[in-house]
Write an enzyme that holds these catalytic residues in place. Sequence first.
Site, PDB file in Angstrom:
ATOM      1  N   HIS A  85     -19.627  17.751 -38.103  1.00  0.00           N
ATOM      2  CA  HIS A  85     -19.383  18.500 -36.868  1.00  0.00           C
ATOM      3  C   HIS A  85     -19.903  19.911 -37.018  1.00  0.00           C
ATOM      4  O   HIS A  85     -19.647  20.575 -38.025  1.00  0.00           O
ATOM      5  CB  HIS A  85     -17.895  18.557 -36.527  1.00  0.00           C
ATOM      6  CG  HIS A  85     -17.629  19.333 -35.269  1.00  0.00           C
ATOM      7  ND1 HIS A  85     -17.732  18.767 -34.019  1.00  0.00           N
ATOM      8  CD2 HIS A  85     -17.292  20.634 -35.066  1.00  0.00           C
ATOM      9  CE1 HIS A  85     -17.476  19.688 -33.100  1.00  0.00           C
ATOM     10  NE2 HIS A  85     -17.206  20.821 -33.710  1.00  0.00           N
ATOM     11  N   ASP A 164      -6.449  17.048 -26.032  1.00  0.00           N
ATOM     12  CA  ASP A 164      -7.518  18.013 -26.306  1.00  0.00           C
ATOM     13  C   ASP A 164      -8.460  18.134 -25.120  1.00  0.00           C
ATOM     14  O   ASP A 164      -8.890  19.234 -24.773  1.00  0.00           O
ATOM     15  CB  ASP A 164      -8.308  17.605 -27.547  1.00  0.00           C
ATOM     16  CG  ASP A 164      -9.499  18.524 -27.760  1.00  0.00           C
ATOM     17  OD1 ASP A 164      -9.262  19.711 -28.063  1.00  0.00           O
ATOM     18  OD2 ASP A 164     -10.646  18.078 -27.600  1.00  0.00           O
ATOM     19  N   ARG A 171      -8.704  26.111 -21.756  1.00  0.00           N
ATOM     20  CA  ARG A 171      -9.074  27.252 -22.599  1.00  0.00           C
ATOM     21  C   ARG A 171     -10.361  27.899 -22.100  1.00  0.00           C
ATOM     22  O   ARG A 171     -10.516  29.116 -22.147  1.00  0.00           O
ATOM     23  CB  ARG A 171      -9.243  26.804 -24.055  1.00  0.00           C
ATOM     24  CG  ARG A 171      -7.940  26.488 -24.755  1.00  0.00           C
ATOM     25  CD  ARG A 171      -8.186  25.721 -26.044  1.00  0.00           C
ATOM     26  NE  ARG A 171      -9.148  26.412 -26.893  1.00  0.00           N
ATOM     27  CZ  ARG A 171     -10.025  25.796 -27.671  1.00  0.00           C
ATOM     28  NH1 ARG A 171     -10.089  24.480 -27.703  1.00  0.00           N
ATOM     29  NH2 ARG A 171     -10.851  26.495 -28.420  1.00  0.00           N
ATOM     30  N   SER A 186      -8.571  21.399 -32.012  1.00  0.00           N
ATOM     31  CA  SER A 186      -9.422  20.687 -31.063  1.00  0.00           C
ATOM     32  C   SER A 186     -10.463  19.852 -31.799  1.00  0.00           C
ATOM     33  O   SER A 186     -10.626  18.653 -31.545  1.00  0.00           O
ATOM     34  CB  SER A 186     -10.114  21.687 -30.136  1.00  0.00           C
ATOM     35  OG  SER A 186     -11.068  21.042 -29.310  1.00  0.00           O
ATOM     36  N   LYS A 190     -10.033  15.309 -32.697  1.00  0.00           N
ATOM     37  CA  LYS A 190     -11.016  14.304 -32.297  1.00  0.00           C
ATOM     38  C   LYS A 190     -11.642  13.619 -33.505  1.00  0.00           C
ATOM     39  O   LYS A 190     -11.844  12.402 -33.509  1.00  0.00           O
ATOM     40  CB  LYS A 190     -12.105  14.945 -31.429  1.00  0.00           C
ATOM     41  CG  LYS A 190     -11.626  15.457 -30.080  1.00  0.00           C
ATOM     42  CD  LYS A 190     -12.779  15.799 -29.162  1.00  0.00           C
ATOM     43  CE  LYS A 190     -13.565  17.011 -29.614  1.00  0.00           C
ATOM     44  NZ  LYS A 190     -12.881  18.281 -29.358  1.00  0.00           N
TER      45      LYS A 190
END
Length: 426
Positions: A85, A164, A171, A186, A190
């Site tokens: 990620h 999320d 947000r 967040s 996931k």
Amino acid sequence: MSAFTAVDVIRAKRDGGVLSDGQIDWVVDAYTRGLVADEQMSALAMAILLRGMSVPEIARWTAAMIASGERLDLSAVDRPTVDKHSTGGVGDKITLPLTPLVAACGGAVPQLSGRGLGHTGGTLDKLESIPGWRASLSNDEFIAQLRDVGAVICAAGAALAPADRKLYALRDVTGTVEAIPLIASSIMSKKIAEGTGALVLDVKVGSGAFMKTVADARELARTMVALGDAHGVRTVALLTDMATPLGLTVGNAVEVAESVQVLAGGGPADVVELTLALAREMLDAAGLPDADPAAALRDGRAMDAWRTMIRAQGGDPDAKLPTANEVEVVRADTDGFVESVDAYAIGVAAWRLGAGRARKEDPVSAAAGVVLHKRPGDPVRVGEPLYELRADDTVRLPAARAEAALAVRVSATAPSASPLVIERIG
């Protein structure tokens, strides 16, 4: 009747208190089910931004977000699973060559990706510039492709961490995107819910990143590594430079084309360097330390995996990519060396050209973007191209031209080189 109220939870965090496990479990679940109003969760998110959270609080918040939906079971996949990620940057197309490269080396990469917003690009937007490619897969299709191909890049399903999904949108419109506890939970909710066995994080630092300082990036990385380890996911993070765009392209189709160059054994040196650095970390985390990703780029295995992955999702790897109708070349007005290329300014210019979106529902242009001709350290003479702006319509050029006007700085002496990988955590 519940033992908790939204107002009490907001007050507790507003006043610097530590939220209990029960408070966290209740407020995340109640917000997901619509029992806590957006304005109340907005107040809580702002309190978290200003007051912070302890490590146990963040861990519990993450667990509550995971529990709000389903958790994928990847036990049917007979390869070790490992994901990556990135916290987002400009020209960050690394997922595209990296996913098939790791698959070519024996790993299975369950890459659930997102779309771009503002100056940062989205992996799904880039891949959708390939004719026929589709981002939405069912869970059964996702697992079957992961098992058969070893690589899948797609959108997360609605049932995966729905808390999320709801909180992320809130947000974005309440000025609380930068809250490190909320960023960490967040991302990790996931990634943990997708079922991967190991995870490598690329935490960007610099003008084109959400984290502007090494100290903030380090805090975020350490928080996420701790969350992953606590949930049984082996997690490592690299802090990487995002003061300068990655590679020479910023956009959608132009980044796909550059990624294919890397898979063919070429491409810009920095894109290759970071792709290989992350691949080695992923393979090591997956228990495949002897695999050689550089060899897989050289001998064509990574390209074969890319083509198979694209075809599996309906795309044509041989199709011509979209090209822009309008191209404006910006040239140097002095001799010297490129001192810097500001990632944020280039990212905003690409967005103005149509490559990005201001709202999640906005369309994006596959062909729009910025193509750099020079990078920091390169010599330049008067009249040589510095970069080009690409758009579908001339209407978009003036705003992009204004954003990019000061992005490339030329000086009399060459700048000293700075490392791409700043630090490793985990």
